[in-house]
Design an enzyme around this catalytic site. Sequence first.
Site, PDB file in Angstrom:
ATOM      1  N   ARG A   1     -26.041 -15.166 -53.677  1.00  0.00           N
ATOM      2  CA  ARG A   1     -26.906 -15.790 -52.597  1.00  0.00           C
ATOM      3  C   ARG A   1     -28.065 -15.049 -52.412  1.00  0.00           C
ATOM      4  O   ARG A   1     -28.089 -13.756 -51.977  1.00  0.00           O
ATOM      5  CB  ARG A   1     -26.541 -16.369 -51.276  1.00  0.00           C
ATOM      6  CG  ARG A   1     -27.487 -16.703 -50.282  1.00  0.00           C
ATOM      7  CD  ARG A   1     -26.727 -17.891 -49.330  1.00  0.00           C
ATOM      8  NE  ARG A   1     -28.095 -18.427 -48.637  1.00  0.00           N
ATOM      9  CZ  ARG A   1     -27.829 -19.237 -47.414  1.00  0.00           C
ATOM     10  NH1 ARG A   1     -26.562 -19.377 -47.142  1.00  0.00           N
ATOM     11  NH2 ARG A   1     -28.868 -19.628 -46.969  1.00  0.00           N
TER      12      ARG A   1
ATOM     13  N   ARG B   1     -29.513 -23.003 -52.184  1.00  0.00           N
ATOM     14  CA  ARG B   1     -28.578 -21.619 -52.127  1.00  0.00           C
ATOM     15  C   ARG B   1     -27.419 -21.886 -53.233  1.00  0.00           C
ATOM     16  O   ARG B   1     -26.939 -22.905 -53.382  1.00  0.00           O
ATOM     17  CB  ARG B   1     -28.268 -21.574 -50.727  1.00  0.00           C
ATOM     18  CG  ARG B   1     -27.415 -22.268 -50.151  1.00  0.00           C
ATOM     19  CD  ARG B   1     -28.052 -23.524 -49.489  1.00  0.00           C
ATOM     20  NE  ARG B   1     -29.200 -23.533 -48.499  1.00  0.00           N
ATOM     21  CZ  ARG B   1     -28.912 -23.323 -47.247  1.00  0.00           C
ATOM     22  NH1 ARG B   1     -27.836 -23.462 -46.598  1.00  0.00           N
ATOM     23  NH2 ARG B   1     -30.065 -23.059 -46.599  1.00  0.00           N
TER      24      ARG B   1
ATOM     25  N   ASP C   1     -23.192 -21.245 -49.366  1.00  0.00           N
ATOM     26  CA  ASP C   1     -23.549 -21.178 -48.087  1.00  0.00           C
ATOM     27  C   ASP C   1     -22.177 -21.104 -47.416  1.00  0.00           C
ATOM     28  O   ASP C   1     -21.277 -22.151 -47.522  1.00  0.00           O
ATOM     29  CB  ASP C   1     -24.537 -22.205 -47.418  1.00  0.00           C
ATOM     30  CG  ASP C   1     -24.862 -22.116 -45.985  1.00  0.00           C
ATOM     31  OD1 ASP C   1     -24.886 -21.130 -45.495  1.00  0.00           O
ATOM     32  OD2 ASP C   1     -24.901 -23.188 -45.429  1.00  0.00           O
TER      33      ASP C   1
ATOM     34  N   ASP D   1     -20.647 -21.016 -43.400  1.00  0.00           N
ATOM     35  CA  ASP D   1     -21.044 -21.259 -42.141  1.00  0.00           C
ATOM     36  C   ASP D   1     -19.709 -21.170 -41.285  1.00  0.00           C
ATOM     37  O   ASP D   1     -18.874 -21.771 -41.506  1.00  0.00           O
ATOM     38  CB  ASP D   1     -21.966 -22.214 -41.668  1.00  0.00           C
ATOM     39  CG  ASP D   1     -23.239 -22.125 -42.333  1.00  0.00           C
ATOM     40  OD1 ASP D   1     -23.608 -21.328 -42.643  1.00  0.00           O
ATOM     41  OD2 ASP D   1     -23.408 -23.666 -42.511  1.00  0.00           O
TER      42      ASP D   1
HETATM   43  C1  X6L Z   1     -35.226 -32.532 -38.590  1.00  0.00           C
HETATM   44  C2  X6L Z   1     -35.431 -31.397 -39.045  1.00  0.00           C
HETATM   45  C3  X6L Z   1     -33.877 -32.920 -38.858  1.00  0.00           C
HETATM   46  C4  X6L Z   1     -34.450 -30.473 -39.408  1.00  0.00           C
HETATM   47  C5  X6L Z   1     -32.771 -32.199 -39.196  1.00  0.00           C
HETATM   48  C6  X6L Z   1     -30.920 -30.346 -40.678  1.00  0.00           C
HETATM   49  C7  X6L Z   1     -32.426 -28.708 -40.747  1.00  0.00           C
HETATM   50  C8  X6L Z   1     -30.026 -29.611 -41.319  1.00  0.00           C
HETATM   51  C9  X6L Z   1     -31.651 -27.686 -41.527  1.00  0.00           C
HETATM   52  C10 X6L Z   1     -33.128 -30.916 -39.857  1.00  0.00           C
HETATM   53  C11 X6L Z   1     -32.241 -30.012 -40.455  1.00  0.00           C
HETATM   54  C12 X6L Z   1     -30.288 -28.419 -41.660  1.00  0.00           C
HETATM   55  C13 X6L Z   1     -27.024 -28.282 -46.274  1.00  0.00           C
HETATM   56  C14 X6L Z   1     -28.200 -29.285 -46.166  1.00  0.00           C
HETATM   57  C15 X6L Z   1     -28.996 -27.530 -45.194  1.00  0.00           C
HETATM   58  C16 X6L Z   1     -26.029 -28.607 -46.661  1.00  0.00           C
HETATM   59  C17 X6L Z   1     -26.636 -30.722 -47.069  1.00  0.00           C
HETATM   60  C18 X6L Z   1     -29.423 -27.338 -42.634  1.00  0.00           C
HETATM   61  C19 X6L Z   1     -29.504 -26.165 -43.209  1.00  0.00           C
HETATM   62  N1  X6L Z   1     -27.891 -27.179 -45.772  1.00  0.00           N
HETATM   63  N2  X6L Z   1     -27.774 -30.662 -46.692  1.00  0.00           N
HETATM   64  N3  X6L Z   1     -29.490 -28.810 -45.667  1.00  0.00           N
HETATM   65  N4  X6L Z   1     -25.702 -29.879 -47.156  1.00  0.00           N
HETATM   66  N5  X6L Z   1     -26.325 -32.044 -47.485  1.00  0.00           N
HETATM   67  O1  X6L Z   1     -25.006 -27.695 -46.857  1.00  0.00           O
HETATM   68  O2  X6L Z   1     -28.164 -27.583 -42.362  1.00  0.00           O
HETATM   69  S1  X6L Z   1     -30.463 -26.635 -44.838  1.00  0.00           S
HETATM   70 MG    MG Z   2     -25.288 -24.428 -43.403  1.00  0.00          MG
HETATM   71 MG    MG Z   3     -25.349 -20.452 -43.265  1.00  0.00          MG
END
Ligand code: X6L
Ligand code: MG
Ligand code: MG
Length: 172
Positions: A86, A95, A98, A100
Amino acid sequence: MAEKVVAALGLGSNMGDRKNQICMALDSLAMHPHISVSAVSALYETPPWGKADQPAFLNAAVLIETDLAPRTLLEAALGIERSLGRVRGELWGPRTIDLDILLYGAAEVDEPGLTIPHPRIHERAFVIRPLADILPGTEIAGQTVAAWLAVLDVSGIETAAAVGWYPVNHPD
Ligand code: X6L
Ligand code: MG
Ligand code: MG
């Protein structure tokens, strides 16, 4: 030896050999002298949340027992992320792996870089769907994981595979 705590971790990957990297992360957790893996969810193919213009993710969740403090467990998780290539670039970007910390017993931790329960856990179907495999009855933000799953939009989430992972007991 300090008391053992049951913790839940979320895993995600959307770069490289996603399934292999998730399996390698599970192996790394199981090999850790202070971590036992007790249960692993199915693998789910999930649409990217937050930043939509990136490849689909594979997500999973794992139940562990550990006597590591939350901060030490975080350091172990970050070490496993680094060992699987990563590289931190763009926020919310693609990535290889990840890892968490979703839950650490019933503890609430709010420190720089470490918030447990993981914030907005119950708003994210890609977290709740796998977590419901391993901890359906655990309460988060006033509702069980299964109840959160019932109200979340799971459209676009597909069961990709069972990991076929089984617990390995390491010598204590
Ligand atoms: C508005 C703005 C609404 C931002 C939501 C949601 C931002 C999730 C970051 C958000 C917002 C994240 C994964 C992912 C990410 C994952 C899937 C995050 C961090 N990590 N999508 N997106 N799986 N499906 O592990 O969770 S980036
Ligand atoms: Mg995450
Ligand atoms: Mg993380």
